[in-house]
Design a protein around this motif. Structure first.
Motif, PDB file in Angstrom:
ATOM      1  N   SER A  80      -6.193   9.415  -4.573  1.00 28.85           N
ATOM      2  CA  SER A  80      -6.444   8.690  -3.322  1.00 28.85           C
ATOM      3  C   SER A  80      -7.074   9.591  -2.263  1.00 28.85           C
ATOM      4  O   SER A  80      -7.795   9.116  -1.388  1.00 28.85           O
ATOM      5  N   ALA A  81      -6.789  10.887  -2.330  1.00 30.74           N
ATOM      6  CA  ALA A  81      -7.282  11.839  -1.327  1.00 30.74           C
ATOM      7  C   ALA A  81      -8.716  12.286  -1.584  1.00 30.74           C
ATOM      8  O   ALA A  81      -9.326  12.932  -0.734  1.00 30.74           O
TER       9      ALA A  81
ATOM     10  N   HIS B 248      -2.852  19.245  -2.064  1.00 27.70           N
ATOM     11  CA  HIS B 248      -3.471  19.181  -3.384  1.00 27.70           C
ATOM     12  C   HIS B 248      -4.587  20.217  -3.567  1.00 27.70           C
ATOM     13  O   HIS B 248      -5.756  19.879  -3.727  1.00 27.70           O
ATOM     14  N   PRO B 249      -4.210  21.507  -3.585  1.00 30.41           N
ATOM     15  CA  PRO B 249      -5.213  22.566  -3.779  1.00 30.41           C
ATOM     16  C   PRO B 249      -5.662  22.648  -5.239  1.00 30.41           C
ATOM     17  O   PRO B 249      -5.058  23.335  -6.062  1.00 30.41           O
ATOM     18  N   LEU B 250      -6.714  21.923  -5.552  1.00 38.22           N
ATOM     19  CA  LEU B 250      -7.271  21.930  -6.902  1.00 38.22           C
ATOM     20  C   LEU B 250      -7.773  23.323  -7.254  1.00 38.22           C
ATOM     21  O   LEU B 250      -8.271  24.044  -6.393  1.00 38.22           O
TER      22      LEU B 250
ATOM     23  N   GLU C 226       3.545  11.360 -11.662  1.00 39.14           N
ATOM     24  CA  GLU C 226       2.542  10.290 -11.511  1.00 39.14           C
ATOM     25  C   GLU C 226       2.243   9.977 -10.050  1.00 39.14           C
ATOM     26  O   GLU C 226       1.105   9.665  -9.705  1.00 39.14           O
ATOM     27  N   VAL C 227       3.256  10.063  -9.195  1.00 33.32           N
ATOM     28  CA  VAL C 227       3.046   9.788  -7.773  1.00 33.32           C
ATOM     29  C   VAL C 227       2.081  10.815  -7.179  1.00 33.32           C
ATOM     30  O   VAL C 227       1.166  10.465  -6.426  1.00 33.32           O
ATOM     31  N   ALA C 228       2.248  12.073  -7.524  1.00 36.08           N
ATOM     32  CA  ALA C 228       1.348  13.125  -7.036  1.00 36.08           C
ATOM     33  C   ALA C 228      -0.069  12.919  -7.564  1.00 36.08           C
ATOM     34  O   ALA C 228      -1.046  13.110  -6.823  1.00 36.08           O
ATOM     35  N   TRP C 229      -0.212  12.524  -8.817  1.00 31.66           N
ATOM     36  CA  TRP C 229      -1.538  12.263  -9.387  1.00 31.66           C
ATOM     37  C   TRP C 229      -2.230  11.119  -8.637  1.00 31.66           C
ATOM     38  O   TRP C 229      -3.399  11.199  -8.289  1.00 31.66           O
TER      39      TRP C 229
ATOM     40  N   PRO D  44      -8.313  22.685  -1.261  1.00 29.67           N
ATOM     41  CA  PRO D  44      -7.516  21.500  -0.926  1.00 29.67           C
ATOM     42  C   PRO D  44      -8.374  20.235  -1.002  1.00 29.67           C
ATOM     43  O   PRO D  44      -9.596  20.276  -0.778  1.00 29.67           O
ATOM     44  N   ALA D  45      -7.738  19.115  -1.286  1.00 31.74           N
ATOM     45  CA  ALA D  45      -8.451  17.843  -1.413  1.00 31.74           C
ATOM     46  C   ALA D  45      -9.329  17.570  -0.194  1.00 31.74           C
ATOM     47  O   ALA D  45     -10.415  17.019  -0.329  1.00 31.74           O
TER      48      ALA D  45
END
Length: 136
Positions: free
Chosen positions: A31-32, A81-83, A23-26, A99-100
């Motif tokens: 936020s990014a 965070h490489p989507l 959850e912290v990563a989500w 990345p974000a």
């Protein structure tokens, strides 16, 4: 019944969460990124690219969109965070990571058709990640 993809709000890109282990990563990923429709629905937990592409193809024409960003385990584990972005239109299933930091540029240009998916995919580095145009 086949999986149905949620619809993005207005002209924003859809960021679909498929990993639910952190959850912290989500929260950090959300936020990014600005200007996205975030979907955190456990029915997409572990969803594979092929299933998402098939769901997009099965949608009514007015419900289809061109690309999808996926917040998978890789996107959650890496601090940049490489989507995973998936082409749903020209070459359904073709992917690269973004990345974000680059999300807004990629999302806006694809949304406005200023650039095409393949231009970004071809500019990705050896790891399959788009890190901007020019030398990496």
């Amino acid at each position: 019944m086949p999986m149905r993809l949620p619809q993005p709000d207005n002209l924003t890109s859809l960021v679909l969460r498929t990993h639910f282990g952190d959850e912290v990563a989500w929260d950090a990923l959300r936020s990014a990124i600005d200007g996205a429709t975030f979907v955190s629905d456990r029915r997409f937990a572990g969803a594979e690219v092929r299933a998402l592409v098939d769901a997009a193809a099965a949608a009514e024409e007015h419900e289809r969109f061109n690309h999808l960003f996926i917040a998978d385990a890789t996107a959650m584990a890496d601090p940049v965070h490489p989507l995973l972005i998936v082409d749903l239109w020209v070459e359904p299933g073709r992917t690269f990571r973004v990345p974000a930091r680059w999300f807004f540029d990629v999302s806006a240009n694809l949304g406005l058709a200023n650039m095409y998916f393949e231009e970004y995919a071809e500019a990705a580095d050896a790891s399959g990640t788009f890190r901007g145009f020019g030398p990496h």
